[in-house]
Structures are given as C-alpha cells and as structure tokens.
Design a protein around this motif. Structure first.
Motif, PDB file in Angstrom:
ATOM      1  N   ALA A 114       0.891  -4.185   8.945  1.00 35.41           N
ATOM      2  CA  ALA A 114       1.670  -4.116   7.713  1.00 35.41           C
ATOM      3  C   ALA A 114       0.791  -4.375   6.496  1.00 35.41           C
ATOM      4  O   ALA A 114       0.925  -3.707   5.456  1.00 35.41           O
ATOM      5  CB  ALA A 114       2.819  -5.119   7.766  1.00 35.41           C
ATOM      6  N   GLU A 115      -0.114  -5.350   6.600  1.00 41.85           N
ATOM      7  CA  GLU A 115      -1.039  -5.645   5.513  1.00 41.85           C
ATOM      8  C   GLU A 115      -1.926  -4.448   5.213  1.00 41.85           C
ATOM      9  O   GLU A 115      -2.180  -4.107   4.047  1.00 41.85           O
ATOM     10  CB  GLU A 115      -1.895  -6.855   5.869  1.00 41.85           C
ATOM     11  CG  GLU A 115      -1.155  -8.169   5.907  1.00 41.85           C
ATOM     12  CD  GLU A 115      -0.897  -8.727   4.520  1.00 41.85           C
ATOM     13  OE1 GLU A 115      -1.576  -8.300   3.565  1.00 41.85           O
ATOM     14  OE2 GLU A 115      -0.011  -9.577   4.383  1.00 41.85           O
ATOM     15  N   ALA A 116      -2.415  -3.795   6.265  1.00 41.64           N
ATOM     16  CA  ALA A 116      -3.261  -2.613   6.078  1.00 41.64           C
ATOM     17  C   ALA A 116      -2.490  -1.495   5.387  1.00 41.64           C
ATOM     18  O   ALA A 116      -3.025  -0.797   4.513  1.00 41.64           O
ATOM     19  CB  ALA A 116      -3.809  -2.146   7.421  1.00 41.64           C
ATOM     20  N   CYS A 117      -1.228  -1.316   5.773  1.00 34.79           N
ATOM     21  CA  CYS A 117      -0.403  -0.281   5.148  1.00 34.79           C
ATOM     22  C   CYS A 117      -0.159  -0.576   3.671  1.00 34.79           C
ATOM     23  O   CYS A 117      -0.218   0.326   2.825  1.00 34.79           O
ATOM     24  CB  CYS A 117       0.925  -0.149   5.883  1.00 34.79           C
ATOM     25  SG  CYS A 117       0.821   0.675   7.474  1.00 34.79           S
ATOM     26  N   GLU A 118       0.126  -1.836   3.348  1.00 41.32           N
ATOM     27  CA  GLU A 118       0.354  -2.200   1.948  1.00 41.32           C
ATOM     28  C   GLU A 118      -0.918  -1.987   1.130  1.00 41.32           C
ATOM     29  O   GLU A 118      -0.870  -1.491  -0.002  1.00 41.32           O
ATOM     30  CB  GLU A 118       0.821  -3.649   1.860  1.00 41.32           C
ATOM     31  CG  GLU A 118       1.175  -4.109   0.456  1.00 41.32           C
ATOM     32  CD  GLU A 118       2.278  -3.292  -0.188  1.00 41.32           C
ATOM     33  OE1 GLU A 118       2.247  -3.130  -1.427  1.00 41.32           O
ATOM     34  OE2 GLU A 118       3.169  -2.793   0.537  1.00 41.32           O
ATOM     35  N   ARG A 119      -2.065  -2.348   1.705  1.00 40.45           N
ATOM     36  CA  ARG A 119      -3.329  -2.120   1.001  1.00 40.45           C
ATOM     37  C   ARG A 119      -3.576  -0.627   0.814  1.00 40.45           C
ATOM     38  O   ARG A 119      -4.019  -0.191  -0.261  1.00 40.45           O
ATOM     39  CB  ARG A 119      -4.476  -2.753   1.786  1.00 40.45           C
ATOM     40  CG  ARG A 119      -5.815  -2.684   1.078  1.00 40.45           C
ATOM     41  CD  ARG A 119      -6.908  -3.356   1.879  1.00 40.45           C
ATOM     42  NE  ARG A 119      -6.638  -4.770   2.105  1.00 40.45           N
ATOM     43  CZ  ARG A 119      -7.480  -5.592   2.735  1.00 40.45           C
ATOM     44  NH1 ARG A 119      -8.644  -5.129   3.188  1.00 40.45           N
ATOM     45  NH2 ARG A 119      -7.174  -6.866   2.908  1.00 40.45           N
ATOM     46  N   SER A 120      -3.279   0.166   1.838  1.00 38.44           N
ATOM     47  CA  SER A 120      -3.446   1.617   1.742  1.00 38.44           C
ATOM     48  C   SER A 120      -2.553   2.206   0.655  1.00 38.44           C
ATOM     49  O   SER A 120      -2.982   3.056  -0.135  1.00 38.44           O
ATOM     50  CB  SER A 120      -3.126   2.261   3.092  1.00 38.44           C
ATOM     51  OG  SER A 120      -3.188   3.668   3.013  1.00 38.44           O
ATOM     52  N   ARG A 121      -1.303   1.731   0.598  1.00 38.70           N
ATOM     53  CA  ARG A 121      -0.384   2.243  -0.430  1.00 38.70           C
ATOM     54  C   ARG A 121      -0.884   1.935  -1.831  1.00 38.70           C
ATOM     55  O   ARG A 121      -0.873   2.795  -2.714  1.00 38.70           O
ATOM     56  CB  ARG A 121       1.007   1.628  -0.234  1.00 38.70           C
ATOM     57  CG  ARG A 121       2.027   2.088  -1.268  1.00 38.70           C
ATOM     58  CD  ARG A 121       3.352   1.390  -1.101  1.00 38.70           C
ATOM     59  NE  ARG A 121       3.360   0.028  -1.610  1.00 38.70           N
ATOM     60  CZ  ARG A 121       3.600  -0.288  -2.885  1.00 38.70           C
ATOM     61  NH1 ARG A 121       3.814   0.664  -3.782  1.00 38.70           N
ATOM     62  NH2 ARG A 121       3.624  -1.550  -3.265  1.00 38.70           N
ATOM     63  N   ARG A 122      -1.332   0.709  -2.015  1.00 42.11           N
ATOM     64  CA  ARG A 122      -1.757   0.298  -3.352  1.00 42.11           C
ATOM     65  C   ARG A 122      -3.077   0.950  -3.765  1.00 42.11           C
ATOM     66  O   ARG A 122      -3.265   1.299  -4.938  1.00 42.11           O
ATOM     67  CB  ARG A 122      -1.874  -1.232  -3.416  1.00 42.11           C
ATOM     68  CG  ARG A 122      -0.528  -1.944  -3.312  1.00 42.11           C
ATOM     69  CD  ARG A 122      -0.682  -3.437  -3.549  1.00 42.11           C
ATOM     70  NE  ARG A 122       0.611  -4.114  -3.449  1.00 42.11           N
ATOM     71  CZ  ARG A 122       1.495  -4.186  -4.423  1.00 42.11           C
ATOM     72  NH1 ARG A 122       1.237  -3.594  -5.585  1.00 42.11           N
ATOM     73  NH2 ARG A 122       2.642  -4.836  -4.258  1.00 42.11           N
ATOM     74  N   GLU A 123      -3.980   1.105  -2.815  1.00 41.89           N
ATOM     75  CA  GLU A 123      -5.311   1.631  -3.144  1.00 41.89           C
ATOM     76  C   GLU A 123      -5.435   3.127  -2.899  1.00 41.89           C
ATOM     77  O   GLU A 123      -6.487   3.710  -3.183  1.00 41.89           O
ATOM     78  CB  GLU A 123      -6.365   0.863  -2.347  1.00 41.89           C
ATOM     79  CG  GLU A 123      -6.376  -0.628  -2.663  1.00 41.89           C
ATOM     80  CD  GLU A 123      -7.406  -1.412  -1.872  1.00 41.89           C
ATOM     81  OE1 GLU A 123      -8.219  -0.769  -1.148  1.00 41.89           O
ATOM     82  OE2 GLU A 123      -7.418  -2.651  -1.962  1.00 41.89           O
ATOM     83  N   ARG A 124      -4.390   3.725  -2.359  1.00 46.68           N
ATOM     84  CA  ARG A 124      -4.342   5.177  -2.130  1.00 46.68           C
ATOM     85  C   ARG A 124      -5.540   5.673  -1.314  1.00 46.68           C
ATOM     86  O   ARG A 124      -6.244   6.602  -1.703  1.00 46.68           O
ATOM     87  CB  ARG A 124      -4.263   5.933  -3.457  1.00 46.68           C
ATOM     88  CG  ARG A 124      -3.007   5.638  -4.248  1.00 46.68           C
ATOM     89  CD  ARG A 124      -2.963   6.395  -5.567  1.00 46.68           C
ATOM     90  NE  ARG A 124      -1.729   6.158  -6.283  1.00 46.68           N
ATOM     91  CZ  ARG A 124      -0.604   6.825  -6.106  1.00 46.68           C
ATOM     92  NH1 ARG A 124      -0.558   7.799  -5.211  1.00 46.68           N
ATOM     93  NH2 ARG A 124       0.471   6.537  -6.817  1.00 46.68           N
ATOM     94  N   ARG A 125      -5.733   5.020  -0.149  1.00 44.07           N
ATOM     95  CA  ARG A 125      -6.837   5.408   0.717  1.00 44.07           C
ATOM     96  C   ARG A 125      -6.540   4.969   2.146  1.00 44.07           C
ATOM     97  O   ARG A 125      -5.701   4.087   2.379  1.00 44.07           O
ATOM     98  CB  ARG A 125      -8.141   4.750   0.259  1.00 44.07           C
ATOM     99  CG  ARG A 125      -8.145   3.230   0.416  1.00 44.07           C
ATOM    100  CD  ARG A 125      -9.478   2.629   0.048  1.00 44.07           C
ATOM    101  NE  ARG A 125      -9.490   1.174   0.177  1.00 44.07           N
ATOM    102  CZ  ARG A 125      -9.800   0.529   1.309  1.00 44.07           C
ATOM    103  NH1 ARG A 125     -10.126   1.194   2.405  1.00 44.07           N
ATOM    104  NH2 ARG A 125      -9.784  -0.809   1.337  1.00 44.07           N
ATOM    105  N   PRO A 126      -7.219   5.579   3.134  1.00 43.21           N
ATOM    106  CA  PRO A 126      -7.089   5.081   4.504  1.00 43.21           C
ATOM    107  C   PRO A 126      -7.681   3.682   4.602  1.00 43.21           C
ATOM    108  O   PRO A 126      -8.662   3.365   3.924  1.00 43.21           O
ATOM    109  CB  PRO A 126      -7.899   6.090   5.330  1.00 43.21           C
ATOM    110  CG  PRO A 126      -8.059   7.283   4.453  1.00 43.21           C
ATOM    111  CD  PRO A 126      -8.076   6.775   3.059  1.00 43.21           C
ATOM    112  N   VAL A 127      -7.085   2.845   5.447  1.00 39.52           N
ATOM    113  CA  VAL A 127      -7.572   1.479   5.660  1.00 39.52           C
ATOM    114  C   VAL A 127      -7.734   1.238   7.147  1.00 39.52           C
ATOM    115  O   VAL A 127      -6.796   1.462   7.923  1.00 39.52           O
ATOM    116  CB  VAL A 127      -6.610   0.429   5.049  1.00 39.52           C
ATOM    117  CG1 VAL A 127      -7.040  -0.981   5.421  1.00 39.52           C
ATOM    118  CG2 VAL A 127      -6.540   0.583   3.537  1.00 39.52           C
ATOM    119  N   ARG A 128      -8.917   0.793   7.535  1.00 38.38           N
ATOM    120  CA  ARG A 128      -9.132   0.451   8.929  1.00 38.38           C
ATOM    121  C   ARG A 128      -8.645  -0.981   9.177  1.00 38.38           C
ATOM    122  O   ARG A 128      -8.721  -1.839   8.297  1.00 38.38           O
ATOM    123  CB  ARG A 128     -10.620   0.578   9.280  1.00 38.38           C
ATOM    124  CG  ARG A 128     -11.121   2.017   9.299  1.00 38.38           C
ATOM    125  CD  ARG A 128     -12.520   2.110   9.887  1.00 38.38           C
ATOM    126  NE  ARG A 128     -12.593   1.550  11.234  1.00 38.38           N
ATOM    127  CZ  ARG A 128     -12.245   2.205  12.355  1.00 38.38           C
ATOM    128  NH1 ARG A 128     -11.797   3.459  12.273  1.00 38.38           N
ATOM    129  NH2 ARG A 128     -12.336   1.630  13.520  1.00 38.38           N
TER     130      ARG A 128
END
Length: 332
Positions: A313-327
């Motif tokens: 969930a944290e990775a998804c929230e970071r991806s949404r905010r930063e508009r990029r894939p997150v590992r």
C-alpha cells in the motif's frame, strides 16, 4: 476464556456479538472511548462493560480483541504485549511503517501472539481460489484482477484518519493477492482520481484508484477500488491461468449487470456492505483466534503478514504521488 474487547463501533459491536455466542468464551468485557456506547453494546449481548480501557485491563483477561479507532491500534497492541496477552487486531496495525514496526517489535519481544484481521483469508471463495492455484488447477497463473467497490463514501470526518484508499481499502486486496497466489509483489504502478465528492480532495485522498502489480514470478495483477459504486458492495478476484480461469465473489448478489441480450437478470438484492458480504469470514477468523489462544492452532495471519500488505500500500501511494513505478525494495 475471558476476553476483553476494545472498541464498540460497527465492527467492534459485530465482533462482540460473535464472541458472546462462542461456546469457549465464558465472559466478555467491552470498553470504548465513548463509555455509553460500550454500555449499550454490552447490555444488548449480555457482556460486562468496563468504564474505561484502563479498567478493562484490570480484569484477569486471557486475550484482547482490538477494534478501536485506527490511531489507537499500535498503542493497544503494545499494551496487550506488556500485559502478556495475545491480541487480535483489526487492520491496520498502524498507518505508517514506524508505528507498525514498533508494535510488532513489542509483541515479538514479549513473546505474545498477534493475529491481524484480514477476514478474506477466511472467506470460502478466497480459500477455494487459493486451493485452485496451489493444486495447479489453473496451470501457470498469468493474470489476477482484484476489485473492491464500496457502495457509498464514508463520512467526511473519517477520511483524514483512514490513511487513504490504498492503506484503508486496497490493503485487503494486497493481502489476499499474496495469500492466494503465494507470491510476493516486486513492483507497483498506481494512480488515483479525486473527481468525485469534494471531501476526498480536501482530505488529500482519492475516491477511485487503480494499480498494476508485478509478482516475483512474472504474474501480472491489477487492483482497483472506488468509494462510489452505487450498484452495491462489490468485492471480486479473478484468476486466469494457462489451463483455466476462476472468479471469487461472482454470484447472485454481485452488483454487476450484463448488457448481453440473453444474460441472466442482475442481482435483485446486492450486497449492501462488508459486514453482510463477509459475515461468515469474520466469525471464522475470531473462531481461529480463540483456537490460537487455547493453543489448539497456529496463527493464521500474524503481524508480519500485515506489514507486507502495508508495504505494498505504501508503494502504491508513493507511485500515485510521484507518478512512477515503485519497487517494493524501495519501501523499508
């Protein structure tokens, strides 16, 4: 067995009723930040109501069930661990990783059991899907589609306290994805929309979200959620493999209508909410907790499992905010 239950809101009141009926629970003591609410719930089910949470811990308890406001979960887990008590806690442990890790550390150092409330692990459909994957019925799994749609938004005051749609809602799908497939998520790419009610924008949240998740064996998964599904409460998982394809949550109460000319009629009594849809699963997870406390079974969902779902969930929230894939290895 003597159990203390903390939090008598909607889910806490439901849990209290389940525990009061359980043949192994000899006495139930309930407490709430609003004492009158605890008194009302206790009176309705024949349970004792403690005037405060402190007073609840003064009883000679065998275990604690935590269904309080999310912000209090970690503190109560630490307190239960300090008292040497096994605890069942509704998800999440905390809304951030430091709070989650602190509570887990307290339980591990005390040597007490901590079971988390991911009820989908106890739903008949999800259990059948897990069996289908593990026995090879589907062949090589290549695609998973998860859907969680609430029929109406929660109260505006709840949103700033919820942690957001990924942590509060889709975290159930992330846990189910790991549990059903037996695989780990290695990368996510997520987005969200706040085009619905203004209260989501004001809270810095989204009312609709979607994520693409890559699993460690190359399986691709999508997870979508919305707070604005007027047709009814809709929770499904579709799993497609090289040999077969199955669906969880597709039955006569699924709020999904086909526009094909010869399709069956849409559900006339769609699921109104999560308690109705997952009532048997909620009862089963508490029965499992009672067995755990009695030493009759292993922990079916320990705190580390909740940590892994939160990391996604944290990775998804970071991806949404930063508009990029997150590992996932970017999330501590």
């Amino acid at each position: 067995m003597r159990i203390g239950l903390i939090g008598t809101g909607r889910i806490g009141a439901f849990h209290a009723g389940v525990l009061a009926r359980h043949p192994e629970v000899e006495s139930l003591i309930v407490a709430d930040a609003v004492p009158v609410r605890a008194a009302e719930v206790g009176g309705a089910i024949g349970a004792q109501a403690a005037p405060t949470v402190d007073a609840l811990f003064d009883h000679a308890l065998d275990a604690v069930v935590i269904a309080s406001a999310t912000a209090a979960h970690a503190e109560l887990i630490v307190r239960a661990a300090g008292a040497g008590l096994p605890a069942f806690c509704e998800k999440p442990i905390a809304l951030d990783l430091p709070g989650t890790l602190g509570a887990l550390r307290a339980a591990e150092e005390a040597g007490t059991e901590l079971q988390l409330g991911f009820m989908r692990r106890f739903d008949a459909g999800y259990r059948a899907a897990r069996e289908a994957v593990r026995t090879g019925r589907l062949g090589r799994l290549h695609t998973v589609r998860a859907v969680t749609s609430d029929p109406a938004p929660p109260p505006a005051a709840y949103l700033p306290l919820s942690g957001g749609l990924f942590r509060d809602c889709l975290v159930h799908d992330f846990d189910a994805l790991r549990w059903v497939t037996g695989r780990e998520v290695v990368e996510v790419y997520a987005t969200g929309s706040d085009a619905g009610p203004a209260m989501f924008r004001e809270a810095g949240d989204v009312d609709t979200a979607a994520a693409v998740l890559t699993l460690d064996d190359g399986t691709l998964a999508t997870a979508t959620a919305t707070r604005c599904n007027g047709a009814g409460y809709d929770v499904r998982m579709e799993l497609a493999g090289e040999l077969d394809q199955i669906a969880v949550g597709l039955d006569g109460r699924t709020p999904l209508a086909s526009v094909e000319p010869h399709a069956a009629e849409p559900a006339d009594k769609p699921w109104p909410g999560f308690l109705e849809r997952f009532a048997p699963a909620y009862e089963a997870e508490l029965a499992a907790f009672v067995r755990l406390v009695r030493g009759e079974a292993a922990n079916p969902c320990d705190g580390r499992e909740a940590l892994e779902a939160l990391r996604i969930a944290e990775a998804c929230e970071r991806s949404r905010r930063e508009r990029r894939p997150v590992r996932l290895d970017e999330v501590g």
